[in-house]
Design an enzyme around this catalytic site. Structure first.
Site, mmCIF file in Angstrom:
data_model
loop_
_atom_site.group_PDB
_atom_site.id
_atom_site.type_symbol
_atom_site.label_atom_id
_atom_site.label_comp_id
_atom_site.label_asym_id
_atom_site.label_seq_id
_atom_site.Cartn_x
_atom_site.Cartn_y
_atom_site.Cartn_z
ATOM 1 N N SER A 219 0.780 -1.121 -0.037
ATOM 2 C CA SER A 219 0.028 -0.129 0.116
ATOM 3 C C SER A 219 0.747 1.430 -0.074
ATOM 4 O O SER A 219 2.031 1.303 0.771
ATOM 5 C CB SER A 219 -0.927 0.101 1.434
ATOM 6 O OG SER A 219 -1.500 1.460 1.373
ATOM 7 N N TYR A 232 -1.984 0.561 10.084
ATOM 8 C CA TYR A 232 -2.269 -0.313 8.494
ATOM 9 C C TYR A 232 -0.779 0.229 8.041
ATOM 10 O O TYR A 232 -0.055 -0.734 7.388
ATOM 11 C CB TYR A 232 -3.321 0.284 7.914
ATOM 12 C CG TYR A 232 -3.462 -0.312 6.701
ATOM 13 C CD1 TYR A 232 -3.644 -1.668 6.496
ATOM 14 C CD2 TYR A 232 -3.290 0.520 5.416
ATOM 15 C CE1 TYR A 232 -3.890 -2.126 5.058
ATOM 16 C CE2 TYR A 232 -3.377 -0.216 4.112
ATOM 17 C CZ TYR A 232 -3.787 -1.659 4.110
ATOM 18 O OH TYR A 232 -3.649 -1.924 2.687
#
Length: 405
Positions: A219, A232
């Site tokens: 990501s 995250y």
């Protein structure tokens, strides 16, 4: 001496025919990138005819055409044959769509899901061939991982395991680091890092034998400081660094490692507004009073609203990510990084080349722009330590209740 003339008429037909032949050999996909490139080449041709001598113009056009073809042409791909691939996180999103595409291409797909009776598993059973095998696995449970490893070893003894796609991911909080329970960092690391590490290590003997591929979905939040995505993002940064290490260490074994860094896409988990609403309520319910007073409930509501608003920019078509995963599995020379999604290249350009203040402003503009916490607003000074002690005279000395937060 007579000057050499620019080709015209029949000569241009011959040039066009040769160019068409090259396009066909290059295996180019007709689409907006190709059409845009051809339009730019046409403009360059027009400029070259007016500004450059003929030989120089031909050299410029030839170089531009070669660069265009090399960038837009599909790289040589390996045949699917009887290759087997294991994909994690196939309940929804990228994992489910990748499993469907690879099955349609003829792969033997081992697709792991959290729920064998869930809608994602039912959809895969309905639309895929009998080659596809569904396996239940929770990456936080070593027993599940061991069971999948044993099944994979038993069912790929004949074909070998060509690829592992680490797609499963987890995030359950959108908040400042101080507001995020430490448990959320641990849960993200358990799925996004430790689970993927354990599974990858367990499959390395099979991948070394086949000289196969490891593809991991990362990501951009692991490369740049997205507001309120620290839990995250740190887990994704850890798994990407691990994959870079694997890439170096496994090179002598012939294993190629790729990381996919997708933009924001409309997967089921992203679109599940009810889930994010529940997470917000749980965060507010469990937030220590000191933090709730300092930041304010309206601060958290503002973050939640900004996050949901940013998801409206998510792209509905998941095929760029699926195509990137497929290319990483089959390209003769796969890339180390893939950046599918509109605007991802611009994000990375801003992150690497522009000043920090502009980078921060860009992320706040297109993702979350926090408001001021309550204690920092004019006329909203927070209580002093003496006032806090007076409010709770029975408080025992020792660590603050927020210390474990």
């Amino acid at each position: 001496m007579e000057r050499w003339a620019w080709p015209s008429g029949g000569a241009w037909l011959l040039v066009a025919a040769r160019a068409l032949l090259q396009l066909l050999r290059a295996d180019l996909r007709v689409g907006r990138p190709l059409l845009a490139a051809l339009a730019l080449l046409a403009m360059l041709d027009w400029l070259c005819q007016r500004l450059l001598p003929p030989l120089a113009a031909l050299a410029v056009l030839a170089a531009a055409g070669w660069i265009t073809l090399s960038r837009l042409a599909r790289p040589p791909r390996l045949p699917v044959a009887t290759r087997a691939v294991l994909i994690t996180g196939c309940d929804t999103g990228f994992g489910k769509e990748t499993a469907k595409q690879l099955d349609a291409m003829g792969f033997t797909v081992l697709a792991t899901v959290l729920d064998l009776d869930g809608p994602g598993a039912r959809e895969l059973r309905a639309c895929c061939s009998l080659r596809l095998k569904l396996l239940q696995m929770d990456l936080t449970k070593p027993a599940d991982i061991s069971r999948v490893l044993e099944f994979t070893k038993a069912h790929t003894s004949g074909t070998g395991l060509w690829g592992l796609v680490n797609n499963a991911g987890h995030n359950d909080v959108v908040a400042d680091v101080e507001l995020s329970p430490v448990a959320t960092f641990r849960s993200c690391m358990e799925v996004n890092f430790f689970g993927a590490l354990e599974l990858t290590k367990g499959l390395l003997p099979l991948l070394r034998r086949s000289r196969g591929r490891i593809v991991t979905v990362g990501s951009p939040a692991g490369d740049m400081p997205y507001p309120c995505l620290a839990a995250y993002g740190t887990s994704k940064a850890a798994i990407v660094l691990l994959m870079d290490t694997f890439s170096c260490e496994l090179l002598p074994w012939g294993i190629k490692v790729s990381v996919i860094q997708p933009g924001c896409f409309k997967t089921e988990s992203v679109l599940n507004v009810g889930r994010w609403e529940l997470r917000k309520r749980l965060l507010l319910a469990n937030l220590p009073g000191e933090l709730l007073q300092a930041y304010g409930e309206d601060y958290i509501e503002h973050l939640h609203g900004q996050f949901l608003h940013s998801l409206r920019l998510a792209l509905p078509d998941l095929s760029p990510v699926v195509d990137a995963i497929t290319d990483a599995l089959l390209a003769a020379q796969p890339r180390r990084r893939y950046y599918p999604g509109r605007g991802v290249g611009l994000m990375y350009f801003i992150h690497y080349y522009l000043p920090e203040s502009l980078r921060r402003r860009f992320l706040q503009t297109f993702f979350i722009s926090p408001c001021l916490p309550r204690a920092l607003r004019p006329g909203q000074a927070g209580p002093t330590p003496a006032q806090e002690a007076a409010q709770d005279p029975n408080q025992n000395p020792g660590p603050s209740p927020a210390a474990a937060w």
